[in-house]
Enzyme design. Structure first.
Site, PDB file in Angstrom:
ATOM      1  N   HIS A  77      -4.658   1.494   7.508  1.00 12.99           N
ATOM      2  CA  HIS A  77      -3.112   2.233   7.839  1.00 12.99           C
ATOM      3  C   HIS A  77      -2.977   3.194   6.645  1.00 12.99           C
ATOM      4  O   HIS A  77      -2.640   4.159   6.815  1.00 12.99           O
ATOM      5  CB  HIS A  77      -2.071   0.962   7.576  1.00 12.99           C
ATOM      6  CG  HIS A  77      -0.717   1.357   7.168  1.00 12.99           C
ATOM      7  ND1 HIS A  77       0.012   0.979   8.161  1.00 12.99           N
ATOM      8  CD2 HIS A  77      -0.048   2.330   6.428  1.00 12.99           C
ATOM      9  CE1 HIS A  77       1.345   1.323   7.999  1.00 12.99           C
ATOM     10  NE2 HIS A  77       1.021   2.139   6.908  1.00 12.99           N
ATOM     11  N   GLU A  78      -3.565   2.956   5.401  1.00 17.38           N
ATOM     12  CA  GLU A  78      -3.160   3.759   4.279  1.00 17.38           C
ATOM     13  C   GLU A  78      -4.205   5.309   4.669  1.00 17.38           C
ATOM     14  O   GLU A  78      -3.736   6.476   4.328  1.00 17.38           O
ATOM     15  CB  GLU A  78      -3.567   3.267   2.856  1.00 17.38           C
ATOM     16  CG  GLU A  78      -2.687   2.270   2.438  1.00 17.38           C
ATOM     17  CD  GLU A  78      -1.252   2.437   2.707  1.00 17.38           C
ATOM     18  OE1 GLU A  78      -0.677   3.434   2.556  1.00 17.38           O
ATOM     19  OE2 GLU A  78      -0.433   1.658   2.917  1.00 17.38           O
ATOM     20  N   HIS A 134      -2.743   7.813   6.658  1.00 18.26           N
ATOM     21  CA  HIS A 134      -1.730   8.638   6.137  1.00 18.26           C
ATOM     22  C   HIS A 134      -2.354   9.924   5.580  1.00 18.26           C
ATOM     23  O   HIS A 134      -1.928  10.823   5.442  1.00 18.26           O
ATOM     24  CB  HIS A 134      -0.903   7.821   5.034  1.00 18.26           C
ATOM     25  CG  HIS A 134       0.269   6.989   5.350  1.00 18.26           C
ATOM     26  ND1 HIS A 134       1.324   7.284   5.824  1.00 18.26           N
ATOM     27  CD2 HIS A 134       0.338   5.697   5.058  1.00 18.26           C
ATOM     28  CE1 HIS A 134       2.117   6.373   5.870  1.00 18.26           C
ATOM     29  NE2 HIS A 134       1.600   5.159   5.591  1.00 18.26           N
ATOM     30  N   GLN A 182       2.968  10.052   1.372  1.00 20.27           N
ATOM     31  CA  GLN A 182       4.275   9.417   1.323  1.00 20.27           C
ATOM     32  C   GLN A 182       5.042   9.840   0.082  1.00 20.27           C
ATOM     33  O   GLN A 182       6.304   9.533   0.243  1.00 20.27           O
ATOM     34  CB  GLN A 182       4.141   7.868   1.384  1.00 20.27           C
ATOM     35  CG  GLN A 182       3.392   7.245   2.707  1.00 20.27           C
ATOM     36  CD  GLN A 182       3.236   5.978   2.652  1.00 20.27           C
ATOM     37  OE1 GLN A 182       2.427   5.226   2.195  1.00 20.27           O
ATOM     38  NE2 GLN A 182       4.218   5.197   3.100  1.00 20.27           N
ATOM     39  N   GLY A 196       0.866  -1.168  -0.054  1.00 11.64           N
ATOM     40  CA  GLY A 196       0.092   0.097   0.079  1.00 11.64           C
ATOM     41  C   GLY A 196       1.060   1.296  -0.051  1.00 11.64           C
ATOM     42  O   GLY A 196       1.932   1.283   0.594  1.00 11.64           O
ATOM     43  N   CYS A 229       5.770   0.081   7.441  1.00 11.42           N
ATOM     44  CA  CYS A 229       5.469   1.124   6.549  1.00 11.42           C
ATOM     45  C   CYS A 229       6.695   1.575   5.663  1.00 11.42           C
ATOM     46  O   CYS A 229       7.710   1.528   6.110  1.00 11.42           O
ATOM     47  CB  CYS A 229       4.931   2.285   7.358  1.00 11.42           C
ATOM     48  SG  CYS A 229       4.646   3.815   6.296  1.00 11.42           S
ATOM     49  N   LEU A 230       6.229   1.775   4.330  1.00 12.53           N
ATOM     50  CA  LEU A 230       7.510   2.311   3.349  1.00 12.53           C
ATOM     51  C   LEU A 230       8.021   3.549   3.782  1.00 12.53           C
ATOM     52  O   LEU A 230       9.342   3.628   3.656  1.00 12.53           O
ATOM     53  CB  LEU A 230       7.233   2.650   2.052  1.00 12.53           C
ATOM     54  CG  LEU A 230       6.562   1.138   1.347  1.00 12.53           C
ATOM     55  CD1 LEU A 230       6.540   1.241   0.003  1.00 12.53           C
ATOM     56  CD2 LEU A 230       7.538   0.022   1.345  1.00 12.53           C
TER      57      LEU A 230
HETATM   58 NI    NI Z   1       2.433   3.362   5.735  1.00 14.32          NI
END
Ligand code: NI
Length: 191
Positions: free
Chosen positions: A153-154, A157, A68, A63, A111-112
């Site tokens: 989660h996304e 963000h 991000q 995701g 998380c990236l």
């Molecule tokens: Ni994330």
């Protein structure tokens, strides 16, 4: 077959040496800004979606949210079937949570934007979300288990919230952040 604007956006699910977009990391202010609604779903936005997908696959993510990659828009790309080359990814524009399940489950998240950090987070086991797809059509989806977790989660963000803000085990949180060279003060705990 030629792609038309009515087709899902498909990109090759592979790692690129030079992904088109840079992923911002914990401590960067862009991750903390609430994202703005998208008013127009056009080819320019679809180009961004394509670049976000390429970047996500390159980084082994399932995701990625627009903030991000430094873009302050309500846009998510998700693909939990990254091993299936033909499965279309999920694109969510202006997503809104309609309901969540009362049942809560704990599972590990990463998380990236916080590479190398994996910690337990509590989330509802199911979510219903309304959004627009990559063609601007309204959609509704009921998701459970991993997909529900990724969506939640996304969605966080888009509100400037990161999963580390939801980690209850502060000892583990401090250890993991230190190990990966992140500053504890970048966390804005909400639990
Ligand atoms: Ni994330």
């Amino acid at each position: 077959m030629a792609a038309t604007s009515a087709s899902p956006i498909l990109v090759e699910k592979k790692k690129l040496k030079n992904p088109p977009l840079d992923v911002h990391h914990l401590g960067d202010r862009v991750l903390r800004q609430p994202a703005k609604r998208i008013s127009k779903v056009d080819d320019k936005l679809r180009d961004l979606i394509r670049d976000m997908l390429k970047t996500m696959y390159s980084e082994d993510g399932i995701g990625l949210a627009a903030p991000q990659v430094g873009i302050n828009k309500q846009l998510l790309v998700i693909d939990i079937n990254f091993e299936d080359a033909d499965a279309p990814p999920l694109v969510m524009i202006n997503p809104q949570i309609k309901s969540t399940n009362k049942d809560i489950e704990v599972d590990q998240e990463g998380c990236l934007s916080i590479p190398g950090v994996f910690l337990d987070v509590k989330r509802p086991t199911a979510v219903e979300v309304a959004y627009k797809d990559e063609n601007g059509r309204p959609q509704r989806l009921k998701a459970t288990e991993l997909l529900a977790r990724v969506i939640l989660h996304e969605m966080d963000h888009l509100n400037g919230v990161l999963f580390v803000d939801r980690v209850e085990n502060k000892v583990a949180l401090t250890q993991e952040l230190q190990k990966q060279g992140f500053e504890q003060k970048a966390v804005r705990s909400i639990v």
